[in-house]
Design an enzyme around this catalytic site. Sequence first.
Site, PDB file in Angstrom:
ATOM      1  N   LYS A 185     -12.653  -5.895  10.292  1.00  0.00           N
ATOM      2  CA  LYS A 185     -11.840  -4.688  10.181  1.00  0.00           C
ATOM      3  C   LYS A 185     -12.608  -3.468  10.663  1.00  0.00           C
ATOM      4  CE  LYS A 185      -9.700  -1.823   6.572  1.00  0.00           C
ATOM      5  NZ  LYS A 185      -8.369  -1.607   7.164  1.00  0.00           N
ATOM      6  N   SER A 225      -5.998  10.898   0.920  1.00  0.00           N
ATOM      7  CA  SER A 225      -6.066  12.046   1.826  1.00  0.00           C
ATOM      8  C   SER A 225      -5.498  11.710   3.200  1.00  0.00           C
ATOM      9  CB  SER A 225      -7.512  12.516   1.971  1.00  0.00           C
ATOM     10  OG  SER A 225      -8.310  11.534   2.601  1.00  0.00           O
ATOM     11  N   GLN A 226      -5.325  10.415   3.503  1.00  0.00           N
ATOM     12  CA  GLN A 226      -4.797  10.021   4.814  1.00  0.00           C
ATOM     13  C   GLN A 226      -3.399  10.572   5.068  1.00  0.00           C
ATOM     14  OE1 GLN A 226      -5.119   5.744   4.903  1.00  0.00           O
ATOM     15  NE2 GLN A 226      -7.252   5.803   5.587  1.00  0.00           N
ATOM     16  N   ARG A 262       0.838  -1.199   0.000  1.00  0.00           N
ATOM     17  CA  ARG A 262       0.000   0.000   0.000  1.00  0.00           C
ATOM     18  C   ARG A 262       0.876   1.254   0.000  1.00  0.00           C
ATOM     19  NH1 ARG A 262      -5.131   0.070   3.812  1.00  0.00           N
ATOM     20  NH2 ARG A 262      -5.667   1.632   2.224  1.00  0.00           N
ATOM     21  N   GLU A 303     -14.665   5.264  -0.927  1.00  0.00           N
ATOM     22  CA  GLU A 303     -14.946   4.119  -0.063  1.00  0.00           C
ATOM     23  C   GLU A 303     -16.360   3.575  -0.277  1.00  0.00           C
ATOM     24  OE1 GLU A 303     -16.362   5.769   4.188  1.00  0.00           O
ATOM     25  OE2 GLU A 303     -14.360   6.428   3.604  1.00  0.00           O
TER      26      GLU A 303
END
Length: 468
Positions: free
Chosen positions: A420, A169-170, A118, A323
């Site tokens: 999760k 954006s994280q 990732r 998402e």
Amino acid sequence: MSAWPAPFHAQPLNTSIRVPGSKSLTNRFIVLAALGDQPSVIREPLVARDTVLMVRALEAMGTGFEFYDNALFVYPGPLRGASIHAGLAGTVMRFLPAVATLANGDVEIDGDVAARVRPMDPVVRAIEQLDVLIDHGTNAAGQATLPVTVHGTGSVLGGRIGIDASASSQFISAMLLAAPRMESGLELRHTAGQIPSTPHLDMTVDVLRGSGIEVFTFPRDAGPVRPGHPAVRWLVLPGIPDVGNVEVEPDLSNAGAFLAAAMVTGGFVEIQNWPRITKQPGDQLRTILAQMGASVAMMAGRLQVKGPEQIEPIDLDMHDVGELVPTVAAVATFATGTSAIRNIGQLRGHETDRLSAITTELERLGGKAWVEDDDLFIEPRPLHGATLQTYEDHRMATFAAIIGLRVEGVSVENIATTSKTLPQFPQMWQDMVAGAAVVRANTADLPVEGPEGTASSPDPAPDNGATA
């Protein structure tokens, strides 16, 4: 692990659902509470793998936690070095390196095997600009990946940095959350491309401001942010966050699968405690589902969706709400024509490459979907049963469950990956189909998926973050 038989229910559903708290808000509150100097209480937090991983990581770094009566009590302490496990959680693997710059000692961060592919490069380069030493893995393209080790010295000067957050954006949220404890605060500028999921950035700014931190946002370096003019520069002044006593909103993205159930069965689903005003991207489901033919109403804090007789195809830019794409794609599979979901290239870097996963699994069912550049197209066709893969991605698991309501013989590989963000999902889904009047998420004694699919308790006992 045997496949989970997805409940088939082609007849209209009629149910009321209560979903647990937002993962995105829970983890933001946890980080800011850990960076404070007095205890905080986070009420109705999400208890799931991603949030438990965050708790255990920060606990290993010196923060105290207690969970009692659906409330998480946070006791800040001096941050220290630790070896922590981020699982496959984007908020953990990306937020914690920024937090680790404030620790006194080396913080080693690794995750599941899939986490090592990732994107991590932007947050690593941002930390380097702060003159903090960080070691990292490297992929074939020369970009930084997990594992990373941040060599913290206990303080960071801060200042001005640039970051390319076009993949997530994280990366910006990570730096903004740590910024208040930097000696001179932080001025952060986005340097390239279009930022995906900007509602999550708005959420980060809101949480910071709600904790007493001054944050200024600017579009194109001039004037305050206005609707339609996203921020490209942020200024965070130094300060000590005070989360205080806060309640977490329900997770509206998790609610999406249940709303989709109303769509694909032509039924009625009500979500309790839907916030009147929120920065959660999931709130945009109200508009999206209405465009697809649903009747949507807000009644006394409850969102009510009545599915249409025929689902209308959409042509929609979902860059800011990526998402939600697996949920919307599942609904579009049963539309009356071809749908186009546009500008979602960032989904290639989510828990899995969701563009590839959606097209592959629809083809496995006999459907037709394809990708052109960053756009996903779905052409409805008659489908047949199959065992669908989840790629250790909770959104692909719920995608498969939605399909299974209308297609008999669908089973889901590794439904446990929903732990999760919603460990109760399989039981809630079965209760919904069985006709329970009110389907609730019970946060007590939840099993939480650990690294590589193992199970552990949600009790955040000290274990140096080695397990979920």
